[in-house]
Design an enzyme around this catalytic site. Structure first.
Site, short mmCIF file in Angstrom:
data_model
loop_
_atom_site.label_atom_id
_atom_site.label_comp_id
_atom_site.label_asym_id
_atom_site.label_seq_id
_atom_site.Cartn_x
_atom_site.Cartn_y
_atom_site.Cartn_z
N GLU A 160 82.79 49.67 36.24
CA GLU A 160 81.43 49.98 35.77
C GLU A 160 81.32 49.65 34.29
O GLU A 160 82.30 49.76 33.55
CB GLU A 160 81.16 51.48 36.04
CG GLU A 160 79.81 51.99 35.64
CD GLU A 160 78.62 51.33 36.33
OE1 GLU A 160 78.39 50.12 36.08
OE2 GLU A 160 77.92 52.00 37.09
N ASP A 161 80.16 49.22 33.85
CA ASP A 161 79.98 48.91 32.44
C ASP A 161 79.94 50.17 31.59
O ASP A 161 80.68 50.30 30.62
CB ASP A 161 78.73 48.04 32.20
CG ASP A 161 77.45 48.64 32.79
OD1 ASP A 161 77.52 49.67 33.49
OD2 ASP A 161 76.37 48.05 32.57
N ASP A 208 76.87 57.06 31.50
CA ASP A 208 76.02 57.78 30.55
C ASP A 208 75.87 59.22 31.05
O ASP A 208 76.69 60.07 30.75
CB ASP A 208 74.70 57.01 30.46
CG ASP A 208 73.76 57.55 29.41
OD1 ASP A 208 74.18 58.37 28.59
OD2 ASP A 208 72.58 57.15 29.39
N ARG A 232 73.10 40.15 27.15
CA ARG A 232 74.33 40.23 27.96
C ARG A 232 75.37 39.21 27.50
O ARG A 232 76.56 39.37 27.72
CB ARG A 232 74.02 39.98 29.44
CG ARG A 232 73.12 41.04 30.08
CD ARG A 232 73.13 40.88 31.60
NE ARG A 232 72.04 41.61 32.25
CZ ARG A 232 72.09 42.89 32.58
NH1 ARG A 232 73.16 43.61 32.31
NH2 ARG A 232 71.07 43.47 33.17
N PHE A 235 72.27 53.78 22.01
CA PHE A 235 72.07 52.67 22.95
C PHE A 235 72.86 51.45 22.48
O PHE A 235 72.81 51.06 21.32
CB PHE A 235 70.58 52.33 23.06
CG PHE A 235 70.30 51.34 24.14
CD1 PHE A 235 70.22 51.75 25.47
CD2 PHE A 235 70.14 49.99 23.85
CE1 PHE A 235 69.99 50.83 26.48
CE2 PHE A 235 69.90 49.07 24.85
CZ PHE A 235 69.83 49.49 26.17
P1 5GP Z 1 73.98 57.00 34.23
O1 5GP Z 1 73.58 57.16 35.66
O2 5GP Z 1 75.44 57.21 33.98
O3 5GP Z 1 73.13 57.86 33.33
O4 5GP Z 1 73.54 55.56 33.79
C1 5GP Z 1 74.33 54.48 33.95
C2 5GP Z 1 73.51 53.22 33.74
O5 5GP Z 1 72.55 53.36 32.67
C3 5GP Z 1 74.42 52.11 33.30
O6 5GP Z 1 75.00 51.45 34.40
C4 5GP Z 1 73.49 51.25 32.48
O7 5GP Z 1 72.79 50.37 33.34
C5 5GP Z 1 72.50 52.21 31.87
N1 5GP Z 1 72.86 52.57 30.47
C6 5GP Z 1 73.22 53.79 30.00
N2 5GP Z 1 73.45 53.76 28.69
C7 5GP Z 1 73.25 52.47 28.30
C8 5GP Z 1 73.33 51.81 27.02
O8 5GP Z 1 73.64 52.37 25.96
N3 5GP Z 1 73.05 50.47 27.02
C9 5GP Z 1 72.71 49.79 28.15
N4 5GP Z 1 72.46 48.49 28.03
N5 5GP Z 1 72.61 50.39 29.36
C10 5GP Z 1 72.87 51.72 29.42
MG MG Z 2 76.18 49.84 35.29
#
Ligand code: 5GP
Ligand code: MG
Length: 178
Positions: free
Chosen positions: A102-103, A106, A168, A155
Site C-alpha cells: 500500500e502507498d 492514513d 505521481r 498531505f
Molecule cells: P485511509 O483509508 O487510510 O484513510 O486512506 C488511504 C488512502 O487515502 C490512500 O490510499 C491514499 O489514496 C489517500 N491518502 C491519504 N493520505 C494521503 C496523502 O497525504 N497524499 C495522497 N496523495 N493520498 C493520501
Molecule cells: Mg492507496
C-alpha cells in the site's frame, strides 16, 4: 529545498529519492528474511502503490508473485449504503502468505476493509507493507509489520502518490507547504 507547484499548491521535498531507495531496499531484505522458505503473493493496491511496488519487489529475494488490485466503491441499496469491492484478484490466495503493498495508511479504514474482503478468500495469513503511515490519523487498530516511513498528518505527493491526479511521476516525496 526544492519545491514544485501542482495546480494551486506548492510542495517541498520531505523524503529525497536516495533515502526512499535505501529504506525500500532494507524493507525488501527484511521481508525476504522473514519469509524465507515461503513463496509470498504481493498484492499491490492501485493506483498509488505502483512505484513503491516496483522498487520493493526488486529488493525481494525469495520466490514471489505480484498481482495488482483496486478497491472500488459503488452505491448499494439505501440499507447497505456504500459498498466496497475488490477488483483484480484473479488468482487463488487460499492457504497463501499474502503481502499487501500500500502507498499510504492514513485513517486505516481502507486497509481494514481490504483485510475483511481478503478474509473471504481464506489466505494463510496477510501481512501489511506500506510506504508511509500517518500514526496520528489512525482510527482503527492495525498490525503494520512493514512500514518504510512514519510521517506527520500533512498531505504528501510523489513516488506514485498524486494530488488531484498529478505528481505521481515525482522522484522524491513532497509535503504540501502552508
Ligand atoms: P485511509 O483509508 O487510510 O484513510 O486512506 C488511504 C488512502 O487515502 C490512500 O490510499 C491514499 O489514496 C489517500 N491518502 C491519504 N493520505 C494521503 C496523502 O497525504 N497524499 C495522497 N496523495 N493520498 C493520501
Ligand atoms: Mg492507496
Amino acid at each position: 529545498m526544492e519545491t514544485v507547484k501542482i495546480k494551486d499548491r506548492s510542495f517541498a521535498v520531505s523524503i529525497p529519492e536516495e533515502t526512499i531507495k535505501e529504506r525500500v531496499a532494507a524493507l525488501g531484505a527484511q521481508i525476504s528474511a522473514d519469509l524465507a522458505g515461503e513463496q509470498p503473493l504481493f498484492l499491490a493496491v492501485l493506483n498509488g502503490s505502483f512505484v513503491f511496488a516496483a522498487d520493493l519487489l526488486r529488493s525481494v529475494s525469495v520466490p514471489c508473485e505480484i498481482s495488482f488490485v483496486r478497491m472500488a466503491s459503488y452505491q448499494g441499496t439505501s440499507s447497505t449504503g456504500k459498498v466496497r469491492q475488490l477488483i483484480g484478484l484473479n488468482e487463488s490466495i487460499e492457504g497463501r502468505t499474502v503481502v499487501i503493498v500500500e502507498d499510504i495508511i492514513d485513517s486505516g479504514l481502507t486497509m481494514k476493509e481490504l483485510l475483511l474482503l481478503l478474509e473471504n478468500y481464506h489466505p494463510k495469513r496477510v501481512l501489511i507493507s506500506a510506504l508511509l503511515v500517518k500514526p496520528g490519523n489512525l482510527k482503527v487498530d492495525l498490525d503494520i509489520p512493514y512500514c518504510c516511513f512514519e510521517i506527520p498528518n500533512d498531505f504528501i505527493v510523489g513516488y506514485g502518490l498524486d494530488y488531484d491526479g498529478e505528481g505521481r511521476n515525482l522522484r522524491h516525496i513532497y509535503t504540501v507547504e502552508d
